[in-house]
Design an enzyme around this catalytic site. Structure first.
Site, PDB file in Angstrom:
ATOM      1  N   ARG A 186       7.285  42.425  87.294  1.00 48.49           N
ATOM      2  CA  ARG A 186       8.031  42.640  86.048  1.00 48.49           C
ATOM      3  C   ARG A 186       9.338  43.353  86.383  1.00 48.49           C
ATOM      4  O   ARG A 186       9.324  44.512  86.817  1.00 48.49           O
ATOM      5  CB  ARG A 186       7.175  43.457  85.075  1.00 48.49           C
ATOM      6  N   LYS A 191      12.521  52.164  88.035  1.00 46.07           N
ATOM      7  CA  LYS A 191      11.748  53.336  87.626  1.00 46.07           C
ATOM      8  C   LYS A 191      12.338  54.623  88.200  1.00 46.07           C
ATOM      9  O   LYS A 191      13.061  54.645  89.190  1.00 46.07           O
ATOM     10  CB  LYS A 191      10.285  53.170  88.066  1.00 46.07           C
TER      11      LYS A 191
END
Length: 351
Positions: A326, A291
């Site tokens: 994830r 991210k």
């Protein structure tokens, strides 16, 4: 009247010799000795040893939250596959898209890539056909369906457990018909008016992710007073609505939505407070792999150079009792979790 929230704190290496002083987190591998009780902006620490006599005896919500936090999460039985929640597992990200933020267009053979992730230790392969990066264009549902349907079918034929990452009811239906076992919706079944009905009729598990304004896209909205309690309250309300819509609560997984309509400070606050989300009584998925926040904390490292940060956040999730991680980098994350698990096992036997 201010709503009470409980965040497990003071985690310990082992419960041995500490009967009545520590509680087990969600039936997993972590034990904690106290709660941070948050109410109307005020915070105080309540020990597990004193909880029943003080807060738990005088506050029904406190007692209910405590019961939810310590209750084991039963496994999901999905055909011949079982997804366990008594230890952290990996969900491998498989993007059947040309424009994903970190690996768009890299998978020449997505089925083979997904099978390789499963062989490397992923318990679940999360297949998506639409990028959710900031600024990504909306994909027509027929195109998204054409991207994911053959991938899902191929993975299922290979014996892999698959989730479908989509906001669109048509794509959900096609993927479920092709053998997908779980729906993973970044809009928490709020973007498509038919999505909740599709999931309820299929009686399949669903992952509900938080974003500030799902109807406008995963990166809409923003601005929080207390991001931790606000995201918690949003998910609590959304779970209730989805259950009212016909979905079995035991089949709901929650995701706080790291990076979706949130600032760097918001993301850090959520990550530091992850354990509080066990109060929702559902397994938790954490999607922090590669991210933007990792780049922001490491000299703007590009997406394909964020492995170290991704592993750090995965282990942060494991320490907070998160059940599903994830990730893009499956072999490396699985190895990190094996080492973490080895240390936990040794600590738990008092070594």
């Amino acid at each position: 009247m201010a709503k009470l929230h409980l965040r497990p704190v003071q985690f310990v290496d082992t419960p041995i010799g500490r009967d009545g002083e520590v509680a087990r987190l969600a039936g997993g591998m972590q034990w904690f000795a106290a709660y941070e009780a948050i109410e109307g902006g005020a915070k105080r620490t309540v020990s597990i040893a004193e909880f029943d006599r003080t807060l738990g005896a005088n506050d029904q919500r406190a007692a209910e939250l405590h019961a939810m936090i310590i209750r084991p999460r039963p496994p999901l039985m999905l055909g011949e596959r079982t997804l366990r929640f008594d230890q952290p597992s990996v969900a491998g990200i498989l993007n059947a898209t040309p424009d994903s933020f970190s690996d768009g267009g890299e998978q020449n053979d997505p089925v083979a890539a997904g099978v390789a992730m499963a062989a490397a230790g992923a318990a679940l392969i999360d297949v998506g056909g639409e990028s959710t990066r900031p600024g990504a264009e909306l994909v027509w549902e027929e195109d998204e369906k054409k991207r994911v349907e053959p991938v899902v079918r191929g993975l299922v034929r290979a014996g892999t457990l698959v989730s479908i990452d989509t906001r669109k009811a048509m794509v959900m239906e096609a993927a479920l018909a092709a053998g997908a076992g779980i729906v993973n919706d970044v809009a928490a079944l709020l973007w498509d008016d038919r999505a909740l009905d599709v999931v309820a009729k299929a009686a399949c598990p669903v992952i509900l992710m938080h974003s500030p304004d799902p109807a406008k896209g995963p990166h809409g909205g923003g601005g929080y007073g207390d991001v931790l309690t606000e995201v918690y309250d949003w998910l609590e309300a959304r779970i209730a609505a989805v259950v009212a819509g016909g979905v079995d609560r035991a089949k709901i997984i929650v995701d706080p939505g790291i990076g979706f309509g949130k600032s760097l400070q918001d993301n850090l606050s959520l990550l530091n407070g992850l354990a509080m989300f066990h109060g929702l009584g559902c397994p938790i998925m954490l999607g922090a792999s590669r991210k933007r926040m990792i780049g922001a904390l490491s000299n703007e490292a590009p997406a394909d150079q964020r492995l170290g940060g991704s592993i750090t956040l995965a282990l942060k999730g494991a320490e907070a009792g998160v059940q599903l991680l994830r990730v893009h980098d499956v072999p490396e994350t699985v190895q990190a979790l094996k080492v973490w698990r080895g240390m936990r096992d040794q600590a738990l036997v008092g070594g």
